[in-house]
Design a protein around this motif. Structure first.
Motif, mmCIF file in Angstrom:
data_model
loop_
_atom_site.group_PDB
_atom_site.id
_atom_site.type_symbol
_atom_site.label_atom_id
_atom_site.label_comp_id
_atom_site.label_asym_id
_atom_site.label_seq_id
_atom_site.Cartn_x
_atom_site.Cartn_y
_atom_site.Cartn_z
ATOM 1 N N GLY A 73 0.775 -1.225 0.000
ATOM 2 C CA GLY A 73 0.000 0.000 0.000
ATOM 3 C C GLY A 73 0.808 1.278 0.000
ATOM 4 O O GLY A 73 0.234 2.367 -0.054
ATOM 5 N N GLY A 74 2.127 1.175 0.070
ATOM 6 C CA GLY A 74 2.939 2.387 0.043
ATOM 7 C C GLY A 74 2.950 3.019 -1.334
ATOM 8 O O GLY A 74 2.410 2.477 -2.297
ATOM 9 N N GLY A 75 3.575 4.201 -1.411
ATOM 10 C CA GLY A 75 3.666 4.870 -2.698
ATOM 11 C C GLY A 75 3.978 6.338 -2.526
ATOM 12 O O GLY A 75 4.364 6.782 -1.441
ATOM 13 N N LEU A 76 3.801 7.075 -3.611
ATOM 14 C CA LEU A 76 4.040 8.512 -3.635
ATOM 15 C C LEU A 76 2.706 9.238 -3.522
ATOM 16 O O LEU A 76 1.759 8.917 -4.252
ATOM 17 N N VAL A 77 2.643 10.201 -2.628
ATOM 18 C CA VAL A 77 1.414 10.960 -2.421
ATOM 19 C C VAL A 77 1.781 12.422 -2.190
ATOM 20 O O VAL A 77 2.851 12.724 -1.646
ATOM 21 N N GLN A 78 0.899 13.313 -2.591
ATOM 22 C CA GLN A 78 1.127 14.736 -2.380
ATOM 23 C C GLN A 78 0.802 15.131 -0.944
ATOM 24 O O GLN A 78 0.004 14.465 -0.276
ATOM 25 N N PRO A 79 1.415 16.191 -0.449
ATOM 26 C CA PRO A 79 1.065 16.671 0.898
ATOM 27 C C PRO A 79 -0.433 16.901 1.036
ATOM 28 O O PRO A 79 -1.076 17.432 0.120
ATOM 29 N N GLY A 80 -0.962 16.469 2.154
ATOM 30 C CA GLY A 80 -2.397 16.538 2.395
ATOM 31 C C GLY A 80 -3.155 15.311 1.941
ATOM 32 O O GLY A 80 -4.349 15.180 2.243
ATOM 33 N N GLY A 81 -2.488 14.425 1.244
ATOM 34 C CA GLY A 81 -3.130 13.226 0.718
ATOM 35 C C GLY A 81 -3.225 12.111 1.738
ATOM 36 O O GLY A 81 -2.828 12.267 2.900
ATOM 37 N N SER A 82 -3.759 10.982 1.276
ATOM 38 C CA SER A 82 -3.982 9.830 2.145
ATOM 39 C C SER A 82 -3.448 8.564 1.492
ATOM 40 O O SER A 82 -3.360 8.465 0.257
ATOM 41 N N LEU A 83 -3.109 7.614 2.325
ATOM 42 C CA LEU A 83 -2.731 6.271 1.896
ATOM 43 C C LEU A 83 -3.245 5.279 2.926
ATOM 44 O O LEU A 83 -3.379 5.624 4.113
ATOM 45 N N ARG A 84 -3.509 4.060 2.472
ATOM 46 C CA ARG A 84 -3.835 2.987 3.402
ATOM 47 C C ARG A 84 -2.854 1.856 3.211
ATOM 48 O O ARG A 84 -2.733 1.297 2.118
ATOM 49 N N GLN B 37 -4.580 3.517 8.103
ATOM 50 C CA GLN B 37 -5.092 4.596 7.283
ATOM 51 C C GLN B 37 -4.370 5.865 7.671
ATOM 52 O O GLN B 37 -4.406 6.269 8.839
ATOM 53 N N MET B 38 -3.710 6.482 6.709
ATOM 54 C CA MET B 38 -2.928 7.686 6.975
ATOM 55 C C MET B 38 -3.532 8.851 6.206
ATOM 56 O O MET B 38 -3.641 8.791 4.976
ATOM 57 N N ASN B 39 -3.916 9.869 6.942
ATOM 58 C CA ASN B 39 -4.539 11.060 6.357
ATOM 59 C C ASN B 39 -3.682 12.288 6.620
ATOM 60 O O ASN B 39 -2.823 12.275 7.500
ATOM 61 N N SER B 40 -3.942 13.331 5.853
ATOM 62 C CA SER B 40 -3.217 14.606 6.019
ATOM 63 C C SER B 40 -1.713 14.379 6.039
ATOM 64 O O SER B 40 -0.997 14.912 6.901
ATOM 65 N N LEU B 41 -1.236 13.605 5.109
ATOM 66 C CA LEU B 41 0.185 13.269 5.077
ATOM 67 C C LEU B 41 1.035 14.497 4.761
ATOM 68 O O LEU B 41 0.641 15.366 3.976
ATOM 69 N N GLN B 42 2.181 14.536 5.397
ATOM 70 C CA GLN B 42 3.129 15.648 5.239
ATOM 71 C C GLN B 42 4.495 15.091 4.844
ATOM 72 O O GLN B 42 4.772 13.902 5.063
ATOM 73 N N PRO B 43 5.358 15.922 4.291
ATOM 74 C CA PRO B 43 6.685 15.428 3.886
ATOM 75 C C PRO B 43 7.439 14.729 5.010
ATOM 76 O O PRO B 43 8.199 13.785 4.747
#
Length: 111
Positions: free
Chosen positions: A8-19, A81-87
């Motif tokens: 489930g990992g990957g590249l996401v923009q700031p503010g995005g979510s991943l599970r 579940q990860m929300n509001s992701l930051q650098p």
């Protein structure tokens, strides 16, 4: 022998979510504690979230309110579940059960 497999990992923009998912195989038993940890580049591994077989959860301040750990006992799988992701959330994320670790999954937060 317990084996763990993260995905489930990957590249996401700031503010995005991943599970993230962690699937466990092998003899686990009815009582367990599974944790998600992360290791940012050049830093030590740190706890992100922990859940027991009974459903109790623990979060450090850095994850509280943004990350949610959950379980599906029937599938022997734990989710993050990860929300509001930051650098600063950029790291390799690992799951842990007993003395076993998964291979890790890379999460990169970048615009």
């Amino acid at each position: 022998q317990v084996r763990l497999m993260e995905s489930g990992g990957g590249l996401v923009q700031p503010g995005g979510s991943l599970r993230l998912s962690c699937a466990a195989s092998g003899i686990i038993g009815p009582i367990w504690v599974m944790g998600w940890y992360r290791q940012p580049p050049g830093k030590q591994r740190e706890l992100v979230a922990r859940i027991t077989s009974g459903g109790s959860t623990t979060y450090p301040d850095s994850a509280l309110g943004r990350f949610i750990i959950s379980r599906d006992n029937a599938k022997n799988t734990v989710y993050l579940q990860m929300n509001s992701l930051q650098p600063e959330d950029t790291a390799v994320y690992y799951c842990n059960l007993f003395d076993q670790w998964g291979q890790g999954t890379q999460v990169t937060v970048s615009s």
